[in-house]
Design a protein around this motif. Sequence first.
Motif, PDB file in Angstrom:
ATOM      1  N   TRP A  46       0.632  -1.377   0.127  1.00  0.00           N
ATOM      2  CA  TRP A  46      -0.273  -0.184  -0.401  1.00  0.00           C
ATOM      3  C   TRP A  46       1.132   0.978   0.149  1.00  0.00           C
ATOM      4  CZ3 TRP A  46      -0.696   4.440   2.808  1.00  0.00           C
ATOM      5  CH2 TRP A  46      -1.806   5.215   3.069  1.00  0.00           C
ATOM      6  N   TYR A  47       2.022   1.778   0.617  1.00  0.00           N
ATOM      7  CA  TYR A  47       2.781   3.014   1.064  1.00  0.00           C
ATOM      8  C   TYR A  47       3.691   2.664  -0.419  1.00  0.00           C
ATOM      9  CZ  TYR A  47       2.476   3.537   5.671  1.00  0.00           C
ATOM     10  OH  TYR A  47       1.909   4.240   7.131  1.00  0.00           O
ATOM     11  N   ALA A  49       1.703   2.218  -3.545  1.00  0.00           N
ATOM     12  CA  ALA A  49       0.906   2.489  -4.416  1.00  0.00           C
ATOM     13  C   ALA A  49       1.161   3.916  -3.939  1.00  0.00           C
ATOM     14  CB  ALA A  49       0.318   1.640  -4.035  1.00  0.00           C
ATOM     15  N   ASN A  50       1.377   4.715  -2.458  1.00  0.00           N
ATOM     16  CA  ASN A  50       0.929   5.593  -2.039  1.00  0.00           C
ATOM     17  C   ASN A  50       1.789   6.266  -1.577  1.00  0.00           C
ATOM     18  OD1 ASN A  50      -2.330   5.273  -2.478  1.00  0.00           O
ATOM     19  ND2 ASN A  50      -1.915   3.758  -1.537  1.00  0.00           N
ATOM     20  N   HIS A  80      -2.822  10.146   6.436  1.00  0.00           N
ATOM     21  CA  HIS A  80      -3.279   8.980   5.283  1.00  0.00           C
ATOM     22  C   HIS A  80      -1.980   8.162   5.841  1.00  0.00           C
ATOM     23  CE1 HIS A  80      -1.653  10.905   2.474  1.00  0.00           C
ATOM     24  NE2 HIS A  80      -1.538   9.843   1.556  1.00  0.00           N
ATOM     25  N   LEU A  81      -1.163   8.553   5.243  1.00  0.00           N
ATOM     26  CA  LEU A  81      -0.151   7.533   5.492  1.00  0.00           C
ATOM     27  C   LEU A  81       0.344   7.841   7.238  1.00  0.00           C
ATOM     28  CD1 LEU A  81       1.856   9.334   2.492  1.00  0.00           C
ATOM     29  CD2 LEU A  81       1.405   7.193   2.631  1.00  0.00           C
ATOM     30  N   HIS A 116       4.585  14.440   0.562  1.00  0.00           N
ATOM     31  CA  HIS A 116       3.929  13.751   1.424  1.00  0.00           C
ATOM     32  C   HIS A 116       5.006  13.945   3.026  1.00  0.00           C
ATOM     33  CE1 HIS A 116       0.091  13.114   0.003  1.00  0.00           C
ATOM     34  NE2 HIS A 116       1.002  12.172  -0.960  1.00  0.00           N
TER      35      HIS A 116
END
Length: 126
Positions: A46-47, A49-50, A80-81, A116
């Motif tokens: 997930w990380y 990808a984001n 969100h991270l 981010h």
Amino acid sequence: MYVRFQSPSPNARGVHPGVFGLVNDLAKRDRLSPEEERFKTETHAWYHANLIDPSNVDPDIYNRERNPGATAWFKLTAGHLIDRVSGYLEILATHEVACVRVEMADPGNVIYEDAHQVIIVPYRTG
């Protein structure tokens, strides 16, 4: 303002390993349960990808000679991270691995920045 989750103690290289490195170390030593391993694998994906991997932008970003002590910090606006770190903290607590949240406005020289996160080289002391 930036936030980082890290070991309270430096390793042999004088760097405070971050939360992802601490969990990866448990995995390398086969200490994770199947559920923890699944969480790590899925959440790492997930990380990836984001979140931009700064090493893809600059392959030498973590070069110890060029950027000694370089570490990644989340921007506080990346909620969100940051929120997903809690699962990693639970794994570390289960294995009695200390990890602290550190917030700083100016942790060092920024050598990479995106929406981010930043990569910093800490200021030299002494």
